[in-house]
Scaffold this active site. Structure first.
Site, short mmCIF file in Angstrom:
data_model
loop_
_atom_site.label_atom_id
_atom_site.label_comp_id
_atom_site.label_asym_id
_atom_site.label_seq_id
_atom_site.Cartn_x
_atom_site.Cartn_y
_atom_site.Cartn_z
N CYS A 73 0.82 -1.22 0.00
CA CYS A 73 0.00 0.00 0.00
C CYS A 73 0.85 1.26 0.00
O CYS A 73 0.37 2.32 -0.42
CB CYS A 73 -0.92 0.02 1.21
SG CYS A 73 -2.14 -1.30 1.24
N HIS A 98 -9.30 2.83 -2.38
CA HIS A 98 -7.86 2.68 -2.16
C HIS A 98 -7.24 1.84 -3.28
O HIS A 98 -7.12 0.62 -3.16
CB HIS A 98 -7.66 2.01 -0.79
CG HIS A 98 -6.27 1.66 -0.42
ND1 HIS A 98 -5.15 2.29 -0.92
CD2 HIS A 98 -5.80 0.71 0.46
CE1 HIS A 98 -4.06 1.77 -0.39
NE2 HIS A 98 -4.43 0.80 0.45
N CYS A 118 -0.19 2.91 6.26
CA CYS A 118 0.31 1.59 6.61
C CYS A 118 0.52 0.78 5.33
O CYS A 118 -0.09 1.04 4.30
CB CYS A 118 -0.67 0.87 7.52
SG CYS A 118 -2.33 0.65 6.84
#
Length: 410
Positions: free
Chosen positions: A92, A366, A396
């Site tokens: 991510c 996302h 994160c």
């Protein structure tokens, strides 16, 4: 050491990440990356032959997203062949890391004009390959040393450990929707947003496709937790489960499951690009910088809990910059799960009106490898809109990591 200047930033809208259902799902990942690269060149008027490198973030580098997506997207965008490209994976965190690496190369004096960004097609079939989602990829020695669970189960484990309730995470999810709806209505994203067209020239998407502005607390309260069944999914014939992987490090933890689709990040397709330049290059070519990179940092934390590194990453990047939390006007912390943002705000004792002011990934989605670059562009636009100075972006990443960056308006 030279400054790394941000000249411009743009991104696609985020389309629902389901094959055959999302407006971007029929677009090839290289073409989606090309959309923002082409727009960035058109908006700034750069000579693409001068681009020293294109640093691209893509978490799942398989199928259509394999084969150095950054380079292929640039070629598809019509860039000069001398504009090189590389593609990286920090899960991510890839979209922040691509910007940090681009900035580092400029600050070191080795390059003068670099584009950073990322693409992720969450709608792409088989993007995670076969079998369960495991960070160790079957490496039993690593699993014994650092058991790594499913990210959703980690989110619920952290909420349990921190005493963060279902009401808390639902309230944050609702606020994300409210802020995103207000931002869209107010045109806060318009400066960076670029439309995506199909190969035949017809419009694929020019608006955010994922938000649910009609969301209510009552509606969220009616959703069942998403991860109890995932927690007890059999990973092998020895009875290994995602729950047991966490319990290996936290044996007394009785996980309270509080996350669901309404307080977790949305599954979407998207891409973003940011142009960075050295002061000399910008001056010689008439490029007006919008911001400079103040400091960057990377941080690791528990891979078993996975999601807790943003707080120490924030402290580390502030120390590198010689700044305090009070020196930051706006924060962007990716809403991978509501508990990540909630814990971040609580641990750092932040004013909620300075954090994710235009909503976050719960409302907007996302697109893994692109999100970090999207957030940097978002905070830059908002600093300008509010006439503020500094923004901090972190998120994160799987494996228990978090990159971070501080930018300052010029």
């Amino acid at each position: 050491m030279a400054d790394a200047l941000i000249i411009d930033a743009c991104r696609t809208p985020r389309g629902i990440g389901k094959a055959g259902k999302g407006a971007l799902s029929s677009i090839h990942p290289q073409q989606l990356g090309a959309a923002v690269l082409r727009a960035l060149a058109d908006r700034t008027g750069i000579n693409t032959a001068d681009v020293d490198d294109i640093v691209w973030g893509t978490s799942s580098q398989r199928g259509p997203q394999s084969g150095d997506l950054g380079r292929m997207s640039a070629l598809d965008a019509g860039y000069d062949v001398r504009a090189s490209g590389v593609t990286l994976d920090r899960f991510c965190g890839s979209g922040i890391t691509s910007v940090n690496m681009a900035a580092n190369s400029i600050m070191a004096g080795s390059e003068d004009l670099v584009i950073a960004g990322g693409t992720e097609m969450m709608s792409m079939e088989g993007r995670r390959g076969e079998g369960p989602f495991m960070m160790d990829n079957g490496n039993l020695r690593l699993r014994a040393r650092h058991p790594q669970s499913h990210q959703g189960v980690c989110a619920d484990a952290i909420a349990t450990m921190e005493g963060i309730t279902r009401h808390d995470v639902d309230a944050l999810g609702l606020e994300s929707q409210k802020r995103a709806a207000a931002a869209i209505k107010g045109g806060h994203f318009d400066k960076s947003l670029v439309p995506v067209y199909r190969e035949d020239g017809t419009l694929a998407l020019d608006r955010e496709e994922y938000p649910r502005p009609q969301t209510t607390m009552e509606g969220l309260a009616g959703l069942k937790p998403a991860f109890p069944a995932v927690a007890d999914y059999a990973l092998d014939d020895k009875g290994t489960t995602y729950r047991k992987l966490i319990l290996e490090k936290h044996p007394d933890l009785d996980i309270n499951f509080v996350h669901h689709a309404g307080n977790s990040s949305g599954v979407v397709d998207g891409s973003a690009a940011i142009l960075l330049a050295s002061p000399d290059y910008a001056r010689k070519h008439g490029l007006k910088p919008r911001a400079r990179v103040v400091a960057m940092a990377n941080m690791g934390d528990s891979p078993t809990l996975m999601l807790n590194a943003p707080v120490p990453a924030t402290r580390k990047v502030l120390a590198k910059a010689g700044l305090t939390l009070d020196d930051i006007d706006l924060f962007e912390i990716n809403e991978a799960f509501a508990v990540v943002a909630e814990k971040y705000i609580r641990d750092l004792k932040l004013d909620r009106d300075k954090v994710n002011v235009n909503g976050g990934s719960i409302a907007l989605g996302h697109p893994i490898g692109a999100t970090g670059s999207i957030l940097i562009g978002t905070v830059l636009d908002e600093l300008e809109r509010r006439d503020l100075k500094r923004g901090l972006v972190t998120m994160c990443a799987a494996g228990g990591m978090a990159p971070a960056i501080i930018i300052e308006r010029i």
